[in-house]
Scaffold this motif. Structure first.
Motif, PDB file in Angstrom:
ATOM      1  N   ALA A 117       0.828  -1.214   0.000  1.00 44.37           N
ATOM      2  CA  ALA A 117       0.000   0.000   0.000  1.00 44.37           C
ATOM      3  C   ALA A 117       0.864   1.267   0.000  1.00 44.37           C
ATOM      4  CB  ALA A 117      -0.926  -0.006   1.212  1.00 44.37           C
ATOM      5  N   GLY A 118       2.161   1.088   0.265  1.00 43.62           N
ATOM      6  CA  GLY A 118       3.064   2.244   0.218  1.00 43.62           C
ATOM      7  C   GLY A 118       3.556   2.720   1.572  1.00 43.62           C
ATOM      8  N   VAL A 119       3.259   1.951   2.625  1.00 39.22           N
ATOM      9  CA  VAL A 119       3.755   2.326   3.953  1.00 39.22           C
ATOM     10  C   VAL A 119       5.277   2.217   3.953  1.00 39.22           C
ATOM     11  CG1 VAL A 119       3.789   1.664   6.395  1.00 39.22           C
ATOM     12  CG2 VAL A 119       1.652   1.517   5.089  1.00 39.22           C
ATOM     13  N   GLU A 120       5.942   3.206   4.531  1.00 39.70           N
ATOM     14  CA  GLU A 120       7.398   3.141   4.677  1.00 39.70           C
ATOM     15  C   GLU A 120       7.697   2.681   6.106  1.00 39.70           C
ATOM     16  OE1 GLU A 120      10.611   2.711   3.095  1.00 39.70           O
ATOM     17  OE2 GLU A 120       9.451   4.019   1.773  1.00 39.70           O
ATOM     18  N   PHE A 121       8.562   1.699   6.250  1.00 35.05           N
ATOM     19  CA  PHE A 121       8.874   1.146   7.575  1.00 35.05           C
ATOM     20  C   PHE A 121      10.162   1.746   8.123  1.00 35.05           C
ATOM     21  CE2 PHE A 121       6.496  -2.252   5.401  1.00 35.05           C
ATOM     22  CZ  PHE A 121       5.485  -2.475   6.318  1.00 35.05           C
ATOM     23  N   PHE A 122      10.106   2.161   9.365  1.00 37.18           N
ATOM     24  CA  PHE A 122      11.319   2.614  10.064  1.00 37.18           C
ATOM     25  C   PHE A 122      11.469   1.725  11.291  1.00 37.18           C
ATOM     26  CE2 PHE A 122       9.622   6.114   7.619  1.00 37.18           C
ATOM     27  CZ  PHE A 122      10.737   6.498   6.883  1.00 37.18           C
ATOM     28  N   ASN A 123      12.158   0.621  11.122  1.00 34.42           N
ATOM     29  CA  ASN A 123      12.327  -0.281  12.264  1.00 34.42           C
ATOM     30  C   ASN A 123      13.580   0.110  13.044  1.00 34.42           C
ATOM     31  OD1 ASN A 123      14.132  -1.195  10.325  1.00 34.42           O
ATOM     32  ND2 ASN A 123      13.913  -3.336  10.878  1.00 34.42           N
ATOM     33  N   LEU A 124      13.777  -0.532  14.170  1.00 34.40           N
ATOM     34  CA  LEU A 124      14.890  -0.224  15.074  1.00 34.40           C
ATOM     35  C   LEU A 124      14.898   1.244  15.489  1.00 34.40           C
ATOM     36  CD1 LEU A 124      17.701  -2.399  13.435  1.00 34.40           C
ATOM     37  CD2 LEU A 124      16.541  -2.815  15.601  1.00 34.40           C
ATOM     38  N   THR A 125      13.729   1.867  15.401  1.00 33.34           N
ATOM     39  CA  THR A 125      13.599   3.287  15.713  1.00 33.34           C
ATOM     40  C   THR A 125      12.590   3.468  16.843  1.00 33.34           C
ATOM     41  OG1 THR A 125      13.961   3.723  13.361  1.00 33.34           O
ATOM     42  CG2 THR A 125      13.090   5.547  14.673  1.00 33.34           C
ATOM     43  N   THR A 126      13.019   4.114  17.900  1.00 35.23           N
ATOM     44  CA  THR A 126      12.150   4.329  19.054  1.00 35.23           C
ATOM     45  C   THR A 126      11.613   5.751  19.044  1.00 35.23           C
ATOM     46  OG1 THR A 126      13.521   2.870  20.386  1.00 35.23           O
ATOM     47  CG2 THR A 126      12.085   4.340  21.587  1.00 35.23           C
ATOM     48  N   VAL A 127      10.325   5.883  19.316  1.00 32.83           N
ATOM     49  CA  VAL A 127       9.783   7.218  19.549  1.00 32.83           C
ATOM     50  C   VAL A 127       9.963   7.488  21.036  1.00 32.83           C
ATOM     51  CG1 VAL A 127       7.730   8.667  19.505  1.00 32.83           C
ATOM     52  CG2 VAL A 127       8.147   7.030  17.658  1.00 32.83           C
ATOM     53  N   GLU A 128      10.784   8.483  21.355  1.00 29.65           N
ATOM     54  CA  GLU A 128      11.056   8.714  22.775  1.00 29.65           C
ATOM     55  C   GLU A 128      10.339   9.940  23.321  1.00 29.65           C
ATOM     56  OE1 GLU A 128      15.543   9.108  22.743  1.00 29.65           O
ATOM     57  OE2 GLU A 128      15.015  11.132  23.394  1.00 29.65           O
ATOM     58  N   ASP A 129       9.790  10.778  22.461  1.00 31.19           N
ATOM     59  CA  ASP A 129       9.080  11.959  22.958  1.00 31.19           C
ATOM     60  C   ASP A 129       8.215  12.499  21.829  1.00 31.19           C
ATOM     61  OD1 ASP A 129       8.301  13.963  24.693  1.00 31.19           O
ATOM     62  OD2 ASP A 129      10.329  14.613  25.179  1.00 31.19           O
ATOM     63  N   VAL A 130       7.474  13.554  22.137  1.00 28.65           N
ATOM     64  CA  VAL A 130       6.588  14.151  21.130  1.00 28.65           C
ATOM     65  C   VAL A 130       6.866  15.644  21.024  1.00 28.65           C
ATOM     66  CG1 VAL A 130       4.732  12.474  21.452  1.00 28.65           C
ATOM     67  CG2 VAL A 130       4.803  14.537  22.879  1.00 28.65           C
ATOM     68  N   MET A 131       6.466  16.215  19.878  1.00 30.03           N
ATOM     69  CA  MET A 131       6.568  17.666  19.710  1.00 30.03           C
ATOM     70  C   MET A 131       5.157  18.249  19.829  1.00 30.03           C
ATOM     71  SD  MET A 131       8.387  19.824  16.675  1.00 30.03           S
ATOM     72  CE  MET A 131       7.384  19.378  15.263  1.00 30.03           C
ATOM     73  N   VAL A 132       4.966  19.098  20.831  1.00 33.55           N
ATOM     74  CA  VAL A 132       3.698  19.819  20.995  1.00 33.55           C
ATOM     75  C   VAL A 132       4.077  21.270  21.246  1.00 33.55           C
ATOM     76  CG1 VAL A 132       1.586  20.082  22.367  1.00 33.55           C
ATOM     77  CG2 VAL A 132       2.536  17.802  21.994  1.00 33.55           C
ATOM     78  N   LYS A 133       3.671  22.157  20.342  1.00 38.34           N
ATOM     79  CA  LYS A 133       4.045  23.565  20.476  1.00 38.34           C
ATOM     80  C   LYS A 133       2.859  24.394  20.978  1.00 38.34           C
ATOM     81  CE  LYS A 133       6.458  23.689  16.380  1.00 38.34           C
ATOM     82  NZ  LYS A 133       7.524  24.179  15.470  1.00 38.34           N
ATOM     83  N   GLY A 134       2.915  25.699  20.743  1.00 36.71           N
ATOM     84  CA  GLY A 134       1.928  26.627  21.319  1.00 36.71           C
ATOM     85  C   GLY A 134       0.474  26.316  21.011  1.00 36.71           C
ATOM     86  N   ASP A 135       0.216  25.704  19.846  1.00 39.29           N
ATOM     87  CA  ASP A 135      -1.178  25.423  19.491  1.00 39.29           C
ATOM     88  C   ASP A 135      -1.734  24.192  20.208  1.00 39.29           C
ATOM     89  OD1 ASP A 135       0.201  23.402  18.222  1.00 39.29           O
ATOM     90  OD2 ASP A 135      -0.457  23.896  16.194  1.00 39.29           O
ATOM     91  N   GLY A 136      -0.889  23.522  20.979  1.00 38.10           N
ATOM     92  CA  GLY A 136      -1.357  22.365  21.756  1.00 38.10           C
ATOM     93  C   GLY A 136      -1.670  21.130  20.929  1.00 38.10           C
ATOM     94  N   VAL A 137      -1.155  21.069  19.702  1.00 38.90           N
ATOM     95  CA  VAL A 137      -1.419  19.914  18.837  1.00 38.90           C
ATOM     96  C   VAL A 137      -0.145  19.074  18.722  1.00 38.90           C
ATOM     97  CG1 VAL A 137      -2.070  19.192  16.489  1.00 38.90           C
ATOM     98  CG2 VAL A 137      -3.108  21.235  17.502  1.00 38.90           C
ATOM     99  N   LEU A 138      -0.300  17.764  18.786  1.00 42.78           N
ATOM    100  CA  LEU A 138       0.867  16.891  18.582  1.00 42.78           C
ATOM    101  C   LEU A 138       1.250  16.975  17.093  1.00 42.78           C
ATOM    102  CD1 LEU A 138       1.136  13.176  19.764  1.00 42.78           C
ATOM    103  CD2 LEU A 138       2.616  14.288  18.138  1.00 42.78           C
ATOM    104  N   SER A 139       2.387  17.554  16.819  1.00 46.69           N
ATOM    105  CA  SER A 139       2.734  17.817  15.417  1.00 46.69           C
ATOM    106  C   SER A 139       4.044  17.160  14.999  1.00 46.69           C
ATOM    107  CB  SER A 139       2.818  19.326  15.182  1.00 46.69           C
ATOM    108  OG  SER A 139       3.762  19.882  16.086  1.00 46.69           O
ATOM    109  N   GLY A 140       4.643  16.388  15.887  1.00 45.60           N
ATOM    110  CA  GLY A 140       5.880  15.721  15.504  1.00 45.60           C
ATOM    111  C   GLY A 140       6.311  14.694  16.536  1.00 45.60           C
TER     112      GLY A 140
END
Ligand code: 48H
Ligand code: FE2
Length: 252
Positions: A117-140
């Motif tokens: 379907a076109g999903v790109e896989f990033f294995n061996l990669t941990t998400v350790e935190d999130v980016m939430v700026k002034g608008d209060g939306v998780l954007s990264g």
């Protein structure tokens, strides 16, 4: 033809580096490559959106490989049988409404479908935190190589941008916990005891946006919104991945 080692190395680095740079901005980042994340990412990518699946382990598949207590079989109930058909996973009927499938085939076919379907896989990669700026939306998402986390090295992470994030990290609901810790919400209700029937219904109704830009699906949905566990019946995981995909596609 001669095979040249340095060309092989350049090919690997250049191909993946280009992909990584391209995916510094994506439509949907699905964190966790278990059954719910695989279905979710496949169904969104199929609609033409740019979807990255981030998985900390070497292999995609999460808790489905091991079936039930290492017997490599999963059970899927009638309600989700159409998804086995949809992903060409073979099964047999055990008793009325209970179907068994081979866990290794199920993981492989869901992974192949996501890839096709076109999903790109990033294995061996941990998400350790999130980016939430002034608008209060998780954007990264703040990412690092899994071996950095595993060895406890002090190496600062990198950040990528995504319009929508899916927490498909299973029982630990890692992304939701991190958001709750840093932003004060969502409320984490915690997972309940074994109660398969109740859990399987709840996991679909709990599949939703729990924080601006953050959806939960699969076991993470029950962990955040207070659902029970179900053991190795996987219909709810597939249906929850599908439910998340439908909501996200409608929104995009
Ligand atoms: C990157 C991460 C991170 C991180 C974790 O556990 P999963 O298989 O998740 P689901 O919800 O699709 O399926 C749940 C199912 O396997 C299960 O456990 C069931 C049905 N249990 C019932 C019961 O009673 O026990 O996959 C989650 C994936 C894993 O592969 C993790 O490695 C990955 O998420 N992951 N990836 N960054 N921070 N945290
Ligand atoms: Fe589990």
């Amino acid at each position: 033809m001669t095979l040249e080692e340095i060309t092989i190395s350049r090919a690997i680095i250049s191909d993946h580096m280009e992909t990584l740079l391209d995916y510094m901005e994506m439509d949907v980042a699905v964190v966790g490559g278990g059954p719910s994340g695989l279905v979710c990412s496949a169904l969104i990518a199929e609609k033409g959106y740019k979807v990255g699946l981030i998985e900390k382990k070497l292999s995609i598949g999460g808790g489905m490989w091991g079936g039930g207590m290492m017997f490599p079989r999963i059970v899927v109930q009638e309600e989700a049988r159409r998804l086995l058909d949809r992903f060409h996973i073979n099964y047999s009927e055990f008793s009325s409404g209970y179907y068994t499938a081979r866990s290794i085939e199920a993981v492989s076919k869901l992974t192949a479908a996501a890839s096709d379907a076109g999903v790109e896989f990033f294995n061996l990669t941990t998400v350790e935190d999130v980016m939430v700026k002034g608008d209060g939306v998780l954007s990264g998402l703040v990412i690092n190589w899994q071996p950095v986390e595993a060895t406890g090295l002090h190496v600062d992470p990198l950040t990528l941008a995504c319009k929508i994030t899916v927490d498909a990290t299973g029982h630990d609901a890692v992304i939701s916990h991190q958001v709750a810790k840093k932003c004060g919400k969502p409320e984490i209700k915690g997972e309940g005891t074994m109660w398969a029937e109740n859990a399987e219904t709840a996991v679909v109704s709990h599949t939703k946006e729990v924080f601006p830009g953050l959806y939960v699906c699969g076991m993470a949905a029950n962990a955040v919104l207070g659902g029970h566990r179900m053991g190795p019946v996987f219909g709810g995981m597939l249906l929850s991945g599908e439910a998340a995909a439908l909501q996200i596609v409608n929104r995009l």
